[in-house]
Design an enzyme around this catalytic site. Sequence first.
Site, short mmCIF file in Angstrom:
data_model
loop_
_atom_site.label_atom_id
_atom_site.label_comp_id
_atom_site.label_asym_id
_atom_site.label_seq_id
_atom_site.Cartn_x
_atom_site.Cartn_y
_atom_site.Cartn_z
N CYS A 12 0.82 -1.21 0.00
CA CYS A 12 0.00 0.00 0.00
C CYS A 12 0.86 1.26 0.00
CB CYS A 12 -0.97 0.02 1.17
SG CYS A 12 -0.20 -0.27 2.76
N SER A 13 2.16 1.13 0.30
CA SER A 13 2.99 2.33 0.26
C SER A 13 4.13 2.17 -0.76
CB SER A 13 3.56 2.63 1.65
OG SER A 13 4.37 1.58 2.08
#
Lengths: 76, 198
Positions: A12-13
């Site tokens: 997600c990052s």
Amino acid sequence: MEGIAVSTGSACSSDSLEPSQVLLSIGLGPELAHGSIRFSLGRENTESDIDYVIEKLPPVIAKIRKMSTAYTGGKK
Amino acid sequence: MTAGSWLYTDKVKEHFTNPRNILDDEDKYDSDGRGEVGNITCGDQMLVVIKVKDNKITDCKWKTYGCASAIASTSMMSEMVIGMGLKEAYHIKPEDIVKSLDGLPEHKIHCSVLGDRALRAAIEDYYRRNGLEDEIEVEPARVVCHCKNITDREIEDFVKNGGKTFEELQEKTEIGTVCGGCVDEVKELLHDYHHIYG
């Protein structure tokens, strides 16, 4: 590297270059937070996959440490 | 985010897996110039040491704490500058290094190519040690955000082009998003430039 696929952060990052807030929050310093890698396991992984990683990883770490300004081998 | 944007060229992979000219033990290296830039909080730090003879760089060694592209960049740069005249090496640009690597993923260029700055610092150190301070050039642009390698010139341009708020600037450039140490200075600079151009 060596047939092992890992990530430097959570999916997600993956667009971010900043160190993990989770790792910083649990008290890791910036050099460890920036230098961490994430291993994910799936149902198809076997115990021998893990043995393989354990065998292949230490020389890679030694190599990266050798060229790093951050790693002093305990001396400063 | 596209998958392709993270792909490394063969040259980057080659220099990352077989880096050249790593500094083994600094205590045993008799350098003529030493430069260190970046810091670990930001995520990239580079140390460059050089040997100089007859105004030429005869040796260049380095250490890098950073990602694959940071390591490959420093390795490539060390190969490029050995045998190069001091003046030419002093003016090497991040683009030159990126070009020699056949390119880098776009969002890796900004933060990972600190090599040229470390080299500049090493060359300036050599000049200072040898009473050649006159050779040191005042940098036309000064890096304000060391984590994202953003200069005062870029902040100035942002204001010139009608940019207003700090948030806007941050959205655009990611300035001050890593260690945050520059935020106050950036806000002051914005204020100053708004006075000049506002």
